[in-house]
Design a protein around this motif. Structure first.
Motif, PDB file in Angstrom:
ATOM      1  N   PHE A  90     -16.682   6.723  -3.784  1.00 31.34           N
ATOM      2  CA  PHE A  90     -16.711   6.453  -2.344  1.00 31.34           C
ATOM      3  C   PHE A  90     -18.129   6.157  -1.846  1.00 31.34           C
ATOM      4  CE2 PHE A  90     -12.719   8.838  -2.708  1.00 31.34           C
ATOM      5  CZ  PHE A  90     -11.876   8.052  -1.935  1.00 31.34           C
ATOM      6  N   PHE A  91     -19.114   6.622  -2.603  1.00 37.72           N
ATOM      7  CA  PHE A  91     -20.505   6.482  -2.163  1.00 37.72           C
ATOM      8  C   PHE A  91     -21.297   5.492  -3.014  1.00 37.72           C
ATOM      9  CE2 PHE A  91     -18.943  10.841  -1.595  1.00 37.72           C
ATOM     10  CZ  PHE A  91     -18.958  10.920  -0.213  1.00 37.72           C
ATOM     11  N   GLY A  92     -20.681   4.959  -4.084  1.00 31.69           N
ATOM     12  CA  GLY A  92     -21.386   4.075  -4.993  1.00 31.69           C
ATOM     13  C   GLY A  92     -21.511   2.645  -4.475  1.00 31.69           C
ATOM     14  N   GLN A  93     -22.515   1.946  -4.983  1.00 37.01           N
ATOM     15  CA  GLN A  93     -22.735   0.532  -4.649  1.00 37.01           C
ATOM     16  C   GLN A  93     -23.343  -0.166  -5.864  1.00 37.01           C
ATOM     17  OE1 GLN A  93     -25.229   0.280  -1.192  1.00 37.01           O
ATOM     18  NE2 GLN A  93     -23.568   0.720   0.243  1.00 37.01           N
ATOM     19  N   GLY A  94     -22.854  -1.358  -6.175  1.00 35.06           N
ATOM     20  CA  GLY A  94     -23.453  -2.164  -7.224  1.00 35.06           C
ATOM     21  C   GLY A  94     -23.017  -1.770  -8.626  1.00 35.06           C
ATOM     22  N   PHE A  95     -23.297  -2.635  -9.560  1.00 38.20           N
ATOM     23  CA  PHE A  95     -22.841  -2.485 -10.938  1.00 38.20           C
ATOM     24  C   PHE A  95     -23.326  -1.194 -11.579  1.00 38.20           C
ATOM     25  CE2 PHE A  95     -23.980  -3.095 -15.449  1.00 38.20           C
ATOM     26  CZ  PHE A  95     -22.701  -3.164 -15.990  1.00 38.20           C
ATOM     27  N   TRP A  96     -24.618  -0.905 -11.508  1.00 35.37           N
ATOM     28  CA  TRP A  96     -25.151   0.237 -12.248  1.00 35.37           C
ATOM     29  C   TRP A  96     -24.663   1.575 -11.702  1.00 35.37           C
ATOM     30  CZ3 TRP A  96     -26.583  -0.458 -16.886  1.00 35.37           C
ATOM     31  CH2 TRP A  96     -27.166  -1.666 -17.280  1.00 35.37           C
ATOM     32  N   GLN A  97     -24.502   1.685 -10.400  1.00 36.68           N
ATOM     33  CA  GLN A  97     -23.966   2.933  -9.849  1.00 36.68           C
ATOM     34  C   GLN A  97     -22.507   3.129 -10.254  1.00 36.68           C
ATOM     35  OE1 GLN A  97     -24.686   3.732  -5.688  1.00 36.68           O
ATOM     36  NE2 GLN A  97     -26.821   3.066  -5.791  1.00 36.68           N
ATOM     37  N   PHE A  98     -21.723   2.051 -10.169  1.00 31.62           N
ATOM     38  CA  PHE A  98     -20.324   2.159 -10.592  1.00 31.62           C
ATOM     39  C   PHE A  98     -20.218   2.466 -12.087  1.00 31.62           C
ATOM     40  CE2 PHE A  98     -19.148  -0.769  -6.869  1.00 31.62           C
ATOM     41  CZ  PHE A  98     -18.819   0.311  -6.067  1.00 31.62           C
ATOM     42  N   MET A  99     -21.124   1.909 -12.877  1.00 36.58           N
ATOM     43  CA  MET A  99     -21.127   2.196 -14.306  1.00 36.58           C
ATOM     44  C   MET A  99     -21.414   3.673 -14.567  1.00 36.58           C
ATOM     45  SD  MET A  99     -20.869   1.396 -17.460  1.00 36.58           S
ATOM     46  CE  MET A  99     -20.879  -0.392 -17.572  1.00 36.58           C
ATOM     47  N   LEU A 100     -22.418   4.229 -13.883  1.00 32.24           N
ATOM     48  CA  LEU A 100     -22.766   5.639 -14.059  1.00 32.24           C
ATOM     49  C   LEU A 100     -21.608   6.538 -13.648  1.00 32.24           C
ATOM     50  CD1 LEU A 100     -24.760   7.907 -14.664  1.00 32.24           C
ATOM     51  CD2 LEU A 100     -25.659   7.657 -12.332  1.00 32.24           C
ATOM     52  N   ILE A 101     -20.984   6.243 -12.521  1.00 29.51           N
ATOM     53  CA  ILE A 101     -19.854   7.056 -12.056  1.00 29.51           C
ATOM     54  C   ILE A 101     -18.705   6.981 -13.054  1.00 29.51           C
ATOM     55  CG2 ILE A 101     -18.123   7.338 -10.233  1.00 29.51           C
ATOM     56  CD1 ILE A 101     -20.267   6.106  -8.309  1.00 29.51           C
ATOM     57  N   THR A 102     -18.451   5.799 -13.578  1.00 31.68           N
ATOM     58  CA  THR A 102     -17.385   5.634 -14.564  1.00 31.68           C
ATOM     59  C   THR A 102     -17.649   6.484 -15.801  1.00 31.68           C
ATOM     60  OG1 THR A 102     -16.971   3.374 -13.797  1.00 31.68           O
ATOM     61  CG2 THR A 102     -16.131   3.959 -15.969  1.00 31.68           C
ATOM     62  N   ILE A 103     -18.910   6.533 -16.223  1.00 30.30           N
ATOM     63  CA  ILE A 103     -19.273   7.374 -17.373  1.00 30.30           C
ATOM     64  C   ILE A 103     -19.013   8.843 -17.070  1.00 30.30           C
ATOM     65  CG2 ILE A 103     -21.212   8.201 -18.766  1.00 30.30           C
ATOM     66  CD1 ILE A 103     -22.377   5.349 -18.543  1.00 30.30           C
ATOM     67  N   LEU A 104     -19.412   9.296 -15.887  1.00 26.66           N
ATOM     68  CA  LEU A 104     -19.228  10.704 -15.512  1.00 26.66           C
ATOM     69  C   LEU A 104     -17.745  11.080 -15.463  1.00 26.66           C
ATOM     70  CD1 LEU A 104     -21.934  11.053 -12.702  1.00 26.66           C
ATOM     71  CD2 LEU A 104     -22.013  12.021 -15.008  1.00 26.66           C
ATOM     72  N   VAL A 105     -16.930  10.217 -14.847  1.00 21.10           N
ATOM     73  CA  VAL A 105     -15.494  10.487 -14.757  1.00 21.10           C
ATOM     74  C   VAL A 105     -14.891  10.645 -16.148  1.00 21.10           C
ATOM     75  CG1 VAL A 105     -13.260   9.488 -14.143  1.00 21.10           C
ATOM     76  CG2 VAL A 105     -15.168   9.366 -12.520  1.00 21.10           C
ATOM     77  N   ASN A 106     -15.366   9.815 -17.069  1.00 21.40           N
ATOM     78  CA  ASN A 106     -14.736   9.761 -18.387  1.00 21.40           C
ATOM     79  C   ASN A 106     -15.418  10.613 -19.445  1.00 21.40           C
ATOM     80  OD1 ASN A 106     -12.434   7.617 -18.283  1.00 21.40           O
ATOM     81  ND2 ASN A 106     -14.089   6.798 -17.024  1.00 21.40           N
TER      82      ASN A 106
END
Length: 383
Positions: A90-106
Motif C-alpha cells: 500500500f505504501f510502495g512505489q516503483g520497481f525496486w520498492q515493489f521488488m523488495l516487498i515481494t521478497i519480504l512477503v515470500n
C-alpha cells in the motif's frame, strides 16, 4: 475426535480461501503493477520472485516441519508473516520498492501450499477422504474469484485489486487457524531420515519425475504472469479475460472430481506424456489466434496441463515417498517445478513477450513438447 465431515469442511475451506487469493492475484496482479508504471519485463521479474524463493523457502520450512512431526504451527506462521509484509504494498512505489516487498512477503509464504498439501494428504488418508474432491474446492474458488472480479474490474478501478488481494489474505489466515491438528505422524521403530531433502535428491527416479513435471509446469509461465495482459492488449475486456480463465478452471474442477482414480491407476509417465503432447498444442494455438470460439475450446486443455499433471504428481509422492519425508517431497515439488521452473519460465517469457506475445507462447509449447518426448521415453523404457 474430529469427525470426517468436519475434517473435509476444514480442509476444503483452506483450499477455498487460498484459491480465492490466487484467483485474484494470478490473473490481475500484473495489471495492477502495470497501472503503477511497471514495464512487462519488470512485471515478469517481480512475479518470478515468489517462484524463485520457493527453491529455498519451501524445502527449508517443510523439512523443519518434518523433523518436528507437526505442520500446523509452521503453516500458521507462514500465513501471518506473508499477510503482515503484504501490507507494505500500500505504501510502495516503483520497481525496486515493489521488488523488495515481494521478497519480504515470500520469505515464508511459498511454504503454505506444500504444507497444506501434506496436511491434506495425511488427513485424507486418515479419514478416507477423496483428495481430488477436496482440491476441487480450490479450483472452484479460483474460477469464481477470477470471473466475478473480472466483471467487477470492468466498471471499477484497477487500484481495487490490491484491496481484494489483501482481504483474501485475511480470510486465508482465518481458515488456516481452523485446520485440524493431529498431523503428527505415528511413532514407529524406524528412525526418521536425518536429511530428507538430500535423500530425495539422491533418488534418480524422483529427479526424473521433477524434471518432467517441471517442464509441464514451466509451460504456464507466460499464461500466469502475462496472459491477461496479452489478451487485454489484443482488445479483450476484463470480463472476457475472466471467462477464459474460468473455462480452464471449470475443466480442471471436473477433472479433479471425476478423474482422480483414473490418474492414480495409470503410470505417471504415461499421464505426463499425454499432458505434454496436448499442452504443446494448447500453447501454440493460444499464440496463433484470438478467435474466442477456438480459445474457449483450447482452454479446456487446462484440465490436463495443470489438473492431470498435478494429480499425477500428488499420486506419485503419496505412493513412492515414505511418510517421514512427505513434507520435504511436497516442498521439492513446490520449490523446483513450481518454483525454479516457473520462475525461470516467467522471466524468460517476459523478455520474449517484449519481442512478441506470440513468440513467448511458442516457447511454452516447446517446453511441453520436450516433456512429451522425455516422458514417452521413460514410459516405454520401463515397459
Amino acid at each position: 475426535m474430529v469427525s470426517k465431515t468436519s475434517t473435509f469442511l476444514r480442509l476444503s475451506a483452506n483450499y477455498t480461501s487460498l484459491y480465492i487469493y490466487l484467483g485474484i492475484f494470478t490473473p490481475f496482479w500484473g495489471l495492477w503493477l502495470r497501472a503503477k508504471g511497471i514495464t512487462p519485463s519488470e512485471i515478469g521479474l517481480i512475479i518470478a520472485v515468489p517462484y524463485l524463493l520457493k527453491i529455498f523457502v519451501a524445502p527449508m520450512i517443510s523439512q523443519f516441519a518434518d523433523k518436528r512431526e507437526e505442520y500446523w504451527r509452521p503453516i500458521m506462521f507462514t500465513a501471518i508473516s506473508g499477510f503482515v509484509f503484504f501490507t507494505l504494498y500500500f505504501f510502495g512505489q516503483g520497481f525496486w520498492q515493489f521488488m523488495l516487498i515481494t521478497i519480504l512477503v515470500n520469505l515464508t509464504f511459498p511454504a503454505i501450499t506444500p504444507l497444506l498439501e501434506t496436511i491434506t494428504v495425511s488427513q485424507a488418508g486418515k479419514h478416507n477422504l477423496d483428495y481430488g474432491r477436496i482440491r476441487s474446492f480450490g479450483s472452484f474458488s479460483f474460477i469464481a474469484a477470477s470471473v466475478l472480479f473480472g466483471w467487477y474490474l470492468k466498471e471499477n478501478d484497477t487500484d481495487d485489486i490490491i484491496w481484494a488481494v489483501y482481504l483474501s489474505l485475511i480470510l486465508l489466515v482465518v481458515t488456516i487457524s481452523l485446520l485440524p491438528r493431529g498431523n503428527k505422524k505415528k511413532k514407529t521403530d524406524t528412525p526418521l531420515v536425518a536429511n530428507p531433502i538430500k535423500s530425495l535428491l539422491s533418488d534418480n527416479d524422483f529427479l526424473l519425475f521433477l524434471l518432467v513435471v517441471g517442464l509441464l509446469q514451466m509451460s504456464h509461465g507466460v499464461y500466469y504472469s502475462l496472459g491477461s495482459l496479452y489478451w487485454q492488449e489484443q482488445g479483450m475486456g476484463e470480463d472476457t479475460i475472466g471467462i477464459l480463465w474460468g473455462i480452464g478452471v471449470i475443466a480442471e474442477i471436473l477433472f479433479f472430481v471425476f478423474c482422480g482414480k483414473w490418474v492414480s491407476n495409470k503410470p505417471v509417465m504415461s499421464i505426463f506424456a499425454l499432458v505434454g503432447f496436448l499442452g504443446a498444442i494448447r500453447w501454440a494455438v493460444v499464440g496463433m489466434t484470438m478467435s474466442l470460439p477456438i480459445l474457449f475450446v483450447i482452454q479446456t486443455i487446462h484440465a490436463l496441463t495443470y489438473g492431470a499433471s498435478h494429480l499425477a504428481a500428488i499420486s506419485y509422492i503419496s505412493r513412492r515417498v515414505s511418510a517421514d519425508m512427505a513434507g520435504s517431497a511436497q516442498s521439492l515439488y513446490s520449490a523446483l517445478p513450481l518454483g525454479l521452473g516457473l520462475g525461470l519460465a516467467t522471466y524468460i517469457g517476459g523478455v520474449l513477450y517484449e519481442q512478441s506475445g506470440s513468440l513467448s507462447y511458442y516457447a511454452m509449447a516447446v517446453l511441453c513438447f520436450m516433456a512429451f518426448l522425455i516422458a514417452s521415453f521413460l514410459f516405454y523404457r520401463k515397459k
